[in-house]
Design an enzyme around this catalytic site. Structure first.
Site, PDB file in Angstrom:
ATOM      1  N   SER A 132       0.872  -1.182   0.000  1.00 40.86           N
ATOM      2  CA  SER A 132       0.000   0.000   0.000  1.00 40.86           C
ATOM      3  C   SER A 132       0.901   1.222   0.000  1.00 40.86           C
ATOM      4  CB  SER A 132      -0.893  -0.012   1.252  1.00 40.86           C
ATOM      5  OG  SER A 132      -1.481   1.250   1.476  1.00 40.86           O
TER       6      SER A 132
ATOM      7  N   TYR B 117      -2.690  -1.091  10.235  1.00 38.58           N
ATOM      8  CA  TYR B 117      -2.589  -1.210   8.786  1.00 38.58           C
ATOM      9  C   TYR B 117      -1.244  -0.678   8.304  1.00 38.58           C
ATOM     10  CZ  TYR B 117      -4.112  -1.147   3.914  1.00 38.58           C
ATOM     11  OH  TYR B 117      -4.227  -1.376   2.555  1.00 38.58           O
TER      12      TYR B 117
END
Length: 251
Positions: free
Chosen positions: A141, A154
């Site tokens: 990401s 995350y």
């Protein structure tokens, strides 16, 4: 890619589905793995409509045994494993560190990070046994490269995916196995829309403003990057981290 086999996790929707379809269009046999049986089988139906071969495997990537069985099923179905895209992940609600629930953080570590280790462990073993080399793409990401306040779990797991991928790239380069990381930015997927809905966000204007190209990315754009990394065109590329982010991370 005709005659070769690709395994894609999280293939029921979004970037995973787009990636599975991209491999199929290039002639690869595809194993579409997902925890959602209906969604995964729908992906297989779409691949078969294209005239390619595909199998669905139901897998919870939080379960080591199921990951082992997933790779075994790939070999049983098509006789080989050449490419793997480890895409399955969960996205958290926005929480600051003092509010993080330990159980939820542990689940984030398992699904977003430990699963990548386990997938690579069994995928690499299969590639070593066949002695044909191979290519693995792990999906990170933009949070692999830049922290996001309010998303400690995350951000931490996606940072770690890069380190894990690069370690594997170094360890297995001499065996002809390439490992790279793709880091998507704001991509128009069901996961992004669901996360925004949970946070009470409805407009996309903020993302468009912060993305130099002025729009959200598409799942197909991420899929094409993974496809290229697995192709012979990227035969000298390993241990790399590639952002597909419309310039989001540009200083």
């Amino acid at each position: 890619m005709k005659g070769r086999t690709a395994l894609v996790t999280g293939a029921g929707a979004g970037m995973g589905k787009a990636t599975a379809l991209a491999f199929a269009r290039e002639g690869a046999d595809v194993v579409a793995a997902d925890i959602d049986e209906t969604a995964g089988k729908n992906t297989v139906d779409e691949i078969e409509f294209l005239g390619a071969r595909a199998e669905f495997v139901k897998v919870d990537v939080a379960d080591s045994g199921q990951i082992h069985d997933m790779v075994d099923a790939t070999i049983s179905s098509f006789g080989r494993l050449d490419f793997a895209v480890n895409n399955a992940a969960i996205a958290p609600d926005r929480l600051r560190i003092v509010d993080v629930d330990e159980a939820e953080f542990a689940r984030m570590l398992t699904v977003n990070l430990t699963s990548v280790l386990l997938c690579m462990r069994f995928q690499i073993r299969a590639m070593l046994d066949a002695d044909r080399g191979g290519s693995i793409v792990n999906i990170g990401s933009v949070r692999s490269l830049r922290a996001l306040a309010g998303s400690p779990g995350y951000t931490a797991t996606k940072h770690a995916v890069v380190g894990l991928s690069n370690t594997a790239a170094l360890e297995y380069a001499s065996d002809g196995i390439r490992v790279n990381t793709v880091c998507p930015g704001p991509i128009d997927t069901p996961m992004l829309r669901q996360a925004r809905a949970r946070r009470g966000e409805t407009a996309e204007s903020d993302t468009k403003t912060r993305t130099p190209l002025g729009r959200l990315g598409t799942a197909d754009e991420v899929a094409r990057t993974s496809l290229w990394l697995c192709s012979d065109a990227a035969s000298f590329v390993t241990g790399q981290t590639i952002a597909v982010d419309g310039g989001f991370l540009t200083p």
